[in-house]
Motif scaffolding. Structure first.
Motif, PDB file in Angstrom:
ATOM      1  N   VAL A 260      59.867  33.694  91.344  1.00 52.41           N
ATOM      2  CA  VAL A 260      58.628  34.544  91.763  1.00 52.41           C
ATOM      3  C   VAL A 260      57.962  33.627  92.741  1.00 52.41           C
ATOM      4  O   VAL A 260      57.583  32.684  92.455  1.00 52.41           O
ATOM      5  N   LEU A 261      57.909  34.271  93.990  1.00 51.06           N
ATOM      6  CA  LEU A 261      57.274  33.869  95.075  1.00 51.06           C
ATOM      7  C   LEU A 261      55.686  34.023  94.921  1.00 51.06           C
ATOM      8  O   LEU A 261      55.278  35.316  94.925  1.00 51.06           O
ATOM      9  N   CYS A 262      54.874  32.961  94.538  1.00 50.40           N
ATOM     10  CA  CYS A 262      53.290  33.224  94.676  1.00 50.40           C
ATOM     11  C   CYS A 262      52.768  32.909  95.646  1.00 50.40           C
ATOM     12  O   CYS A 262      52.756  32.080  96.209  1.00 50.40           O
ATOM     13  N   LEU A 263      51.765  33.961  96.276  1.00 52.33           N
ATOM     14  CA  LEU A 263      51.142  33.836  97.700  1.00 52.33           C
ATOM     15  C   LEU A 263      49.532  33.989  97.399  1.00 52.33           C
ATOM     16  O   LEU A 263      49.143  34.525  96.369  1.00 52.33           O
ATOM     17  N   TYR A 264      48.840  33.203  97.890  1.00 51.94           N
ATOM     18  CA  TYR A 264      47.495  32.873  98.042  1.00 51.94           C
ATOM     19  C   TYR A 264      46.715  33.138  99.104  1.00 51.94           C
ATOM     20  O   TYR A 264      47.261  32.650 100.140  1.00 51.94           O
ATOM     21  N   ASP A 265      45.453  33.595  99.102  1.00 50.32           N
ATOM     22  CA  ASP A 265      44.926  34.020 100.232  1.00 50.32           C
ATOM     23  C   ASP A 265      43.901  32.707 100.913  1.00 50.32           C
ATOM     24  O   ASP A 265      43.114  32.849 101.797  1.00 50.32           O
ATOM     25  N   GLY A 266      43.876  31.802 100.037  1.00 51.78           N
ATOM     26  CA  GLY A 266      43.033  30.577 100.120  1.00 51.78           C
ATOM     27  C   GLY A 266      41.757  30.447  99.869  1.00 51.78           C
ATOM     28  O   GLY A 266      41.036  29.547  99.661  1.00 51.78           O
ATOM     29  N   LYS A 267      41.242  31.745  99.077  1.00 45.88           N
ATOM     30  CA  LYS A 267      40.014  31.965  98.603  1.00 45.88           C
ATOM     31  C   LYS A 267      39.772  31.346  97.067  1.00 45.88           C
ATOM     32  O   LYS A 267      38.891  30.780  96.719  1.00 45.88           O
ATOM     33  N   SER A 296      52.089  37.667 109.880  1.00 49.05           N
ATOM     34  CA  SER A 296      50.961  38.371 110.107  1.00 49.05           C
ATOM     35  C   SER A 296      50.139  38.805 108.847  1.00 49.05           C
ATOM     36  O   SER A 296      48.985  38.879 108.577  1.00 49.05           O
ATOM     37  N   PHE A 297      50.660  38.572 107.583  1.00 47.04           N
ATOM     38  CA  PHE A 297      50.108  38.721 106.459  1.00 47.04           C
ATOM     39  C   PHE A 297      49.212  37.306 106.402  1.00 47.04           C
ATOM     40  O   PHE A 297      49.365  36.411 106.511  1.00 47.04           O
ATOM     41  N   GLN A 298      48.018  37.602 105.686  1.00 50.15           N
ATOM     42  CA  GLN A 298      46.964  36.581 105.779  1.00 50.15           C
ATOM     43  C   GLN A 298      46.886  35.853 104.613  1.00 50.15           C
ATOM     44  O   GLN A 298      46.258  36.066 103.504  1.00 50.15           O
ATOM     45  N   PHE A 299      48.078  35.034 104.348  1.00 52.97           N
ATOM     46  CA  PHE A 299      48.188  34.252 103.095  1.00 52.97           C
ATOM     47  C   PHE A 299      48.270  32.598 103.576  1.00 52.97           C
ATOM     48  O   PHE A 299      48.614  32.393 104.676  1.00 52.97           O
ATOM     49  N   ALA A 300      47.599  31.905 102.778  1.00 50.13           N
ATOM     50  CA  ALA A 300      47.110  30.370 102.992  1.00 50.13           C
ATOM     51  C   ALA A 300      48.097  29.291 102.245  1.00 50.13           C
ATOM     52  O   ALA A 300      48.438  28.365 103.108  1.00 50.13           O
ATOM     53  N   SER A 301      48.501  29.823 101.250  1.00 49.39           N
ATOM     54  CA  SER A 301      49.460  28.784 100.287  1.00 49.39           C
ATOM     55  C   SER A 301      50.379  29.608  99.548  1.00 49.39           C
ATOM     56  O   SER A 301      50.202  30.870  99.429  1.00 49.39           O
ATOM     57  N   TYR A 302      51.222  28.898  98.955  1.00 50.52           N
ATOM     58  CA  TYR A 302      52.480  29.482  98.283  1.00 50.52           C
ATOM     59  C   TYR A 302      52.744  28.364  97.268  1.00 50.52           C
ATOM     60  O   TYR A 302      52.490  27.037  97.118  1.00 50.52           O
ATOM     61  N   GLY A 303      53.704  29.047  95.903  1.00 49.33           N
ATOM     62  CA  GLY A 303      54.117  28.262  95.034  1.00 49.33           C
ATOM     63  C   GLY A 303      55.251  29.131  94.430  1.00 49.33           C
ATOM     64  O   GLY A 303      55.318  30.183  94.845  1.00 49.33           O
ATOM     65  N   TYR A 304      55.798  28.649  93.565  1.00 46.25           N
ATOM     66  CA  TYR A 304      56.790  29.554  92.755  1.00 46.25           C
ATOM     67  C   TYR A 304      56.658  29.490  91.134  1.00 46.25           C
ATOM     68  O   TYR A 304      56.323  28.434  90.641  1.00 46.25           O
ATOM     69  N   ARG A 305      56.878  30.476  90.801  1.00 42.98           N
ATOM     70  CA  ARG A 305      57.162  30.522  89.041  1.00 42.98           C
ATOM     71  C   ARG A 305      58.729  30.624  88.970  1.00 42.98           C
ATOM     72  O   ARG A 305      59.079  32.040  89.136  1.00 42.98           O
ATOM     73  N   CYS A 306      59.159  29.581  88.117  1.00 43.63           N
ATOM     74  CA  CYS A 306      60.589  29.964  87.667  1.00 43.63           C
ATOM     75  C   CYS A 306      60.749  29.962  86.293  1.00 43.63           C
ATOM     76  O   CYS A 306      60.015  29.635  85.463  1.00 43.63           O
ATOM     77  N   LYS A 307      61.484  31.045  85.892  1.00 42.28           N
ATOM     78  CA  LYS A 307      61.817  31.422  84.537  1.00 42.28           C
ATOM     79  C   LYS A 307      63.117  30.575  84.154  1.00 42.28           C
ATOM     80  O   LYS A 307      64.150  31.112  84.934  1.00 42.28           O
ATOM     81  N   VAL A 308      62.975  29.820  83.172  1.00 47.86           N
ATOM     82  CA  VAL A 308      64.223  29.053  82.808  1.00 47.86           C
ATOM     83  C   VAL A 308      64.327  29.228  81.355  1.00 47.86           C
ATOM     84  O   VAL A 308      63.375  29.380  80.607  1.00 47.86           O
ATOM     85  N   ALA A 309      65.589  29.432  80.885  1.00 45.93           N
ATOM     86  CA  ALA A 309      65.727  29.843  79.559  1.00 45.93           C
ATOM     87  C   ALA A 309      65.202  28.808  78.511  1.00 45.93           C
ATOM     88  O   ALA A 309      65.272  27.630  78.798  1.00 45.93           O
TER      89      ALA A 309
END
Length: 875
Positions: A260-267, A296-309
């Motif tokens: 899962v790509l997780c996006l944050y607006d910085g707030k 153009s999307f107003q996101f400031a940072s990102y991370g990943y959520r990985c599902k591993v068995a």
């Protein structure tokens, strides 16, 4: 006639609006129109059936070639549905930035989806290219919905009145026949709704009884198409910025069942503002998950959520291993089992390197000073402002100290983000400097200040080398969650013992390390790397030692990395010990010479063999006479683990047996003059041998001012540099002596900075009473040597000031030794330069004291070293 159906908020339930709709109808091209309005809450299957019936009703009244268009402002503002005559113009021609997706149905039929921008909207065209229906008159319907984070949780297109039971609602839209006979549906969505996935399946009506046949993909799943973001590219790994203005994400994980790509607006960083569940069919190539989104999307940072068995920590948001800009570590994260840190969705701004002059020094020219960025200027005695103390800029503020010592390279302890509980040798990220070395909360400033440091040092003739540790990741890092079986050795090996030991020769891990090193050379202009715990770089997938480890060989022949200094250090920071291995080098790798350290320590405490001393002084031929040379030997007496230089001559308890130390007669601090004088001579002896030996001398931060850890060899017991101590008598004379020795190496580079080993005729050895040395006599404590300048150099005046041979003597016995100097070259006399037994300031002199009689004898005190230089007497 056309139809507009407008869904608008009617009420709300638990913060979510309920929707009503207004229906307007009019004949296209006519001046008159009529309308009727009604309002109803859309409910369950009735809503879906009503929508489907309306589509069928108005589709029958339209001309051939019409398609249905949908658009939605955002997931909560209402849905606009319009049916207009289709143009004969190709949809591909009027849609900008088209992405094409092609699917096979479970029956082998072909389905094509085009996604692009048109008239400030996202436009989707779904075309059934080779769909075979049981009967030509069968109606083909598309059942669709939108989702982001999970395919079973659709975004709200309509609601169920006053209660929400969690059931998803999908739309059904009939296909229309285009002019060429192809069945197609076109839908438009407002830009603000994206990014999302468009999920659909096909239904074919079989009979009047409303029975239908569902058509799915060849994987027997719904068809899924990304909108507002693309499938992206698997290369390069990490975050990259495409020419079309989009951001590309690529993450390697062989074991993740979903990403899962997780996006944050910085707030806020507590919860993602947007989560996109990457589809393995669209957003995965091999073992690399990838996607792209519009900038153009107003996101400031990102991370990943990985599902591993069977992974209990799959809910953690993980840092991209390739992130170049990372945020500050949240308070308290170091005490948890997994650190949470985000990559920044922005480019590192260009840096003005100006007229930077990279020194490009040869190995044999180096004089290295090892330091810890934080400890070097963190102490208040540095007299630096709080924003500079302990930072990269703090290092540049002390440039004068490097010049006072005469060093031309600094070796920085690891500057990667690290586990603060364990120290800098336990990193959890590799592509950026730790933010605590710059301005808090400003990773760009941290990067720029490091570049400013490198630029200023380069312009002053000083190279910058980095210690790097790729052999094991900190427990708080993300690599073990992203893909533990690839990044780490799953089964511990007897002499590694850590479940977080990196699998460095696994192709993906090796590629990460190579990419990291290139990044530091290109972006930060780093001049070389010292690989800590280098013996672990030799291990294969299962922990076995390899004769030709792929990573070590790749670094040696890399077109970029092979041009910078690459140094292997076999010290293991986890076990705090040195691992002796035969390191494969391909004539490119230098090594930290631990044998030099231990043999010189052992000899000066009176227990080593003369042959060991001679071998180390001449460049350690037993190690480097294999296609390299003495310049590949990085020599040291004390370093940042084990005893400091002053502790080396002050402590020698049984607990310190591995340190080869000698307390000079009394353990710890003392007021006895004879003990203090002996310790002072020993420190001078260590420095003298370090600089008179072939190879690269490496000094350690704090040794020049006598800093002590109270006899503790632990790395964590080292103190910050005490700048006040530089004003002490010990420090003043030690700094001046080091400066003299560095100048001597430069002035007599013909003998002391050789890249190749000395020829047999270029060196002559002497024992006591002018007898040959007793190489194998463990009781022998005196050795002298004559380093002979070549007659060609003297005649051509390539040797400065018409200098000739050097004569050095080493007496570690408890008694004085009377030595007879050998005859100097023709027309020359001996000048006395160094005697470590004399008081300051007379124990060294750059000009030297002339010894007129050529066969003079000289009295050497116990535990002392002396140096003489042959010169033409001044006129």
């Amino acid at each position: 006639m056309s139809v507009n159906m407008v869904l608008s908020p009617l009420a709300s339930h638990n913060g979510c609006p309920l929707l009503s709709f207004t229906m307007q109808s009019h004949w296209l091209g006519c001046g008159a129109f009529e309308s009727s309005k009604f309002v109803a809450a859309m409910r369950g299957r009735n809503a879906k059936g009503l929508m489907s019936s309306l589509m069928k009703l108005y589709a029958k009244d339209q001309r051939i070639g019409e398609v249905i268009r949908f658009s939605q402002r955002n997931s909560y503002e209402g849905l606009r549905i319009s049916a207009l005559p289709a143009s004969n113009t190709s949809v591909i021609q009027i849609i900008e930035e088209v992405s094409s997706y092609q699917f096979r149905t479970e029956n082998g039929d072909l389905l094509k989806v085009l996604v692009g921008k048109k008239n400030d909207k996202y436009s989707l065209l779904i075309k059934a290219l080779s769909l075979q229906l049981p009967h030509r008159e069968n109606e083909l319907v598309m059942s669709w919905g939108l989702f982001r984070s999970h395919s079973s949780s659709f975004m709200p297109l309509d609601f169920q009145g006053s209660t929400l039971d969690g059931k998803t609602i999908t739309m059904e839209t009939p296909f229309m026949q285009e002019s060429e006979g192809t069945l197609a549906v076109e839908l438009d969505f407002e830009l603000t709704l994206a990014p999302f996935y468009f999920s659909f399946l096909l239904r074919s009506q079989l009979d009047a009884g409303m029975s239908s046949l569902e058509i799915r993909s060849h994987r027997k799943t719904s068809f899924v198409v990304p909108v507002g973001f693309g499938s992206g590219n698997p290369s390069p790994l990490g975050l990259s910025f495409s020419a079309d203005g989009s951001l590309n994400f690529a993450l390697f994980s062989r074991t993740a069942e979903s990403v899962v790509l997780c996006l944050y607006d910085g707030k806020t960083t507590h919860r993602p503002n947007l989560e996109i569940d990457l589809d393995p069919y669209v957003n995965k190539s091999g073992d690399i998950w990838h996607a792209s989104i519009d900038r153009s999307f107003q996101f400031a940072s990102y991370g990943y959520r990985c599902k591993v068995a069977e992974d209990a920590e799959q809910e953690h948001v993980l840092l991209d291993p390739y992130a170049k800009l990372i945020g500050d570590v949240p308070a308290g994260s170091q005490s948890t089992s997994l650190l949470t840190c985000l990559g920044q969705l922005s480019k590192v701004p260009p840096f003005d390197w100006g007229q930077q002059m990279r020194p490009c020094l040869r190995l044999e020219e180096l004089v290295v000073y090892r330091l810890n960025v934080m400890r070097f200027t963190k102490d208040k005695s540095s007299n630096l402002p709080n924003n500079l103390g302990g930072s990269f800029l703090g290092v540049t503020e002390k440039l004068h100290h490097f010049k006072d010592l005469g060093v031309n390279a600094i070796l920085l302890e690891p500057v990667f983000p690290f586990d603060e509980q364990k120290g800098p040798y336990f990193p959890w990220h590799f592509f950026s400097p730790a933010n605590q070395y710059g301005s808090p909360g400003d990773p760009v400033s941290c990067i720029n200040t490091m570049k400013e440091m490198v630029k200023k040092l380069h312009n002053n003739g000083i190279e910058v080398l980095l210690e790097v540790d790729f052999t094991h990741a900190a427990e708080v890092g993300a690599l073990r969650i992203i893909d533990n079986t690839s990044y780490c050795h799953v089964k511990t090996v007897d002499d590694t013992g850590s479940e977080h030991a990196l699998n460095c020769n696994y192709p993906v891990v090796a590629q990460l390390i190579l990419d990291c090193l290139r990044h530091w050379v290109i972006e930060f202009h780093i001049d070389g790397f010292c690989f800590v715990n280098a013996s672990s770089l030799l291990r294969g997938f299962h922990g076995e030692y390899l004769s030709r480890p792929p990573l070590v060989e790749a670094i040696a022949f890399d077109p970029l990395l092979s041009k910078v200094k690459i140094i292997a250090d076999s010290w293991d920071p986890r076990e705090m010990k040195v691992k002796e291995v035969l390191f494969p080098h391909w004539k490119k790798w230098a090594e930290i010479n631990n044998k030099f350290c231990y043999d010189i320590r052992n000899f000066l405490r009176g227990e080593g063999l003369l042959s060991d001393l001679a071998t180390r002084i001449c460049g350690s031929g037993d190690v480097f006479l294999d296609g390299r040379g003495p310049a590949f030997s990085f020599n040291f007496i004390a370093r940042n683990f084990g005893l400091s230089l002053v502790d080396l001559v002050s402590f020698s308890s049984s607990k310190l047996a591995k340190e080869y130390s000698w307390n000079c007669g009394e353990e710890g601090a003392t007021n006895k003059n004879d003990v203090l004088e002996r310790r002072l001579k020993q420190i001078r002896n260590f420095l003298f041998i370090l600089f008179i030996s072939l190879g690269v001398p490496v000094l350690n931060m704090g040794d020049e001012c006598g800093q002590s850890s109270g006899g503790s060899p632990a790395y964590g017991d080292r103190n910050s540099f005490d700048w006040n101590a530089l004003r002490s008598g010990f420090s003043i004379q030690t700094v001046q002596f080091i400066s003299f020795l560095t100048s001597l190496r430069i002035r007599r580079s013909d003998l002391l900075q050789k890249r190749n080993f000395l020829r047999e005729e270029s060196i002559e050895w002497h024992g006591s009473n002018q007898a040959p040395p007793s190489w194998d006599d463990a009781a022998s404590r005196f050795l002298a040597m004559t380093l002979k300048a070549s007659s060609e150099d003297i005649e051509s005046n390539s040797v400065p000031n018409a200098c000739g041979d050097l004569f050095a003597a080493f007496n570690v016995a408890d008694l004085s030794e009377s030595i007879t100097l050998p005859p100097p070259p023709a027309d020359m006399v001996w000048f006395h330069l160094v005697d470590t037994a004399l008081p300051f300031p007379g124990f060294f002199t750059a000009n030297g004291a002339c010894i007129e009689d050529g066969l003079a004898t000289y009295e050497m005190k116990s535990h002392s070293c002396a140096l003489f230089e042959a010169r033409r007497p001044s006129e």
